[in-house]
Design a protein around this motif. Structure first.
Motif, PDB file in Angstrom:
ATOM      1  N   GLU A 110       0.835  -1.198   0.000  1.00  0.00           N
ATOM      2  CA  GLU A 110       0.000   0.000   0.000  1.00  0.00           C
ATOM      3  C   GLU A 110       0.870   1.249   0.000  1.00  0.00           C
ATOM      4  O   GLU A 110       1.929   1.296   0.633  1.00  0.00           O
ATOM      5  N   ALA A 112       0.389   5.597   0.452  1.00  0.00           N
ATOM      6  CA  ALA A 112      -0.604   6.553   0.948  1.00  0.00           C
ATOM      7  C   ALA A 112      -0.004   7.941   1.089  1.00  0.00           C
ATOM      8  O   ALA A 112       1.213   8.109   1.220  1.00  0.00           O
ATOM      9  N   LYS A 114      -0.941  11.597   3.397  1.00  0.00           N
ATOM     10  CA  LYS A 114      -1.712  12.128   4.524  1.00  0.00           C
ATOM     11  C   LYS A 114      -1.362  13.602   4.639  1.00  0.00           C
ATOM     12  O   LYS A 114      -0.171  13.957   4.653  1.00  0.00           O
ATOM     13  N   TYR A 132      -6.678  11.729   4.021  1.00  0.00           N
ATOM     14  CA  TYR A 132      -5.876  10.507   3.883  1.00  0.00           C
ATOM     15  C   TYR A 132      -6.348   9.770   2.641  1.00  0.00           C
ATOM     16  O   TYR A 132      -7.546   9.503   2.477  1.00  0.00           O
ATOM     17  N   ASN A 133      -5.410   9.453   1.730  1.00  0.00           N
ATOM     18  CA  ASN A 133      -5.718   8.721   0.499  1.00  0.00           C
ATOM     19  C   ASN A 133      -4.707   7.602   0.322  1.00  0.00           C
ATOM     20  O   ASN A 133      -3.515   7.808   0.536  1.00  0.00           O
ATOM     21  N   SER A 134      -5.191   6.440  -0.083  1.00  0.00           N
ATOM     22  CA  SER A 134      -4.272   5.318  -0.279  1.00  0.00           C
ATOM     23  C   SER A 134      -4.705   4.468  -1.460  1.00  0.00           C
ATOM     24  O   SER A 134      -5.878   4.474  -1.873  1.00  0.00           O
ATOM     25  N   ASN A 255      -5.063  -2.777   7.065  1.00  0.00           N
ATOM     26  CA  ASN A 255      -5.319  -1.757   6.068  1.00  0.00           C
ATOM     27  C   ASN A 255      -6.777  -1.326   6.165  1.00  0.00           C
ATOM     28  O   ASN A 255      -7.651  -2.111   6.545  1.00  0.00           O
TER      29      ASN A 255
END
Length: 282
Positions: A110, A112, A114, A132-134, A255
């Protein structure tokens, strides 16, 4: 039952507002230009907190989640079924972080970002707001079991808005509206695009100890889905350059897409998992 449990756990937080002495690292005034130490850990338990890594700071987080304790000595209270997540986080600036991680649960990789949009008491604003994007890749899916499997089916996405408020020197609360999407869902009747609302809080017990709770309310779970909403309770211990978090939860995945969409534990059955997060700053 989970809603009642959450209310019972959070009630003491709301009932006691008497301030206590703070140690030097936690000294601040709610009238300051910016409110600091809303959360000490980068996560509450499962959910991201509004804390970020400082500029040019590198943080390594080891997250460990044992198997269910309900099987007792058969699995040595979950030790035989443990999963681990390694997360590397770097502060591009005080308000923007990037991270990469690898979890042994479904062999997930993953990446991400933030980022802080506004801090509590910036121009009188009452909350700290963080995005927050992942994007993740599930490498455990096998073409032998899924003949039509393509790379796109391995992908999942998360978009979160984290809003926290430090109520007083002891109590901090957070709400986390969440959208997540899995191109492949394990339960056929579940929509690929899913929505949830996260709730979390931290109550300071002593200068270096706090009690943390978070809960995820899945808003469009399929009616006959076997998965559950995640409820987690733990404590934080701050020791010098790192924060040690110990907790119990009904979600083994770490996750966001996993603990919100695939939690199988049930607190009422004793089907829960012990785990810890160890954060080290370099």
């Amino acid at each position: 039952m989970l809603y009642r449990t959450l209310l019972i756990v959070l009630f003491p937080f709301l009932a006691f507002s008497q301030d206590s002495l703070l140690d030097e690292i936690d000294t601040d005034s709610l009238e300051n230009q910016k409110t600091i130490a809303v959360f000490k850990g980068l996560k509450i338990v499962n959910f991201e907190s509004t804390k970020l890594v400082a500029k040019n700071e590198f943080t390594f987080v080891v997250a460990h989640r044992f198997g269910s304790i309900e099987n007792g000595f058969d699995t040595f209270f979950g030790l035989d079924d443990a999963v681990t997540r390694l997360n590397f986080i770097y502060g591009i600036s005080d308000a923007f972080n990037i991270s990469v991680s690898r979890s042994s649960y479904q062999k997930i990789y993953e990446s991400a970002i933030k980022y802080r949009l506004v801090s509590q008491h910036d121009n009188g604003f009452p909350f700290t707001i963080v995005g927050y994007n992942s994007i993740l890749v599930n490498t455990a899916l096998e073409k032998d079991n899924l003949p039509k499997l393509e790379f796109k089916h391995r992908l999942g996405y998360t978009v979160q808005l984290l809003a926290s408020r430090k109520i007083n020197h002891n109590l901090s609360l957070e709400i986390a509206p969440t959208f997540f999407h899995d191109n492949f869902v394990q339960f056929d009747e579940q929509d690929n695009s899913q929505f949830a609302l996260g709730f979390g809080g931290r109550y300071k017990l002593a200068s270096r100890w706090s009690l943390n709770v978070d809960y995820g309310w899945h808003l469009n779970r399929a009616s006959n889905s076997p998965f559950k909403n995640p409820l987690s309770i733990g404590v934080d211990l701050e020791t010098g350059g790192h924060v040690f978090q110990m907790h119990f939860t009904n979600a083994q995945p770490m996750n966001t897409n996993g603990f919100l969409g695939q939690s199988t534990g049930d607190w009422s059955d004793g089907n829960i998992y012990f785990g810890f997060n160890l954060s080290r700053v370099f």
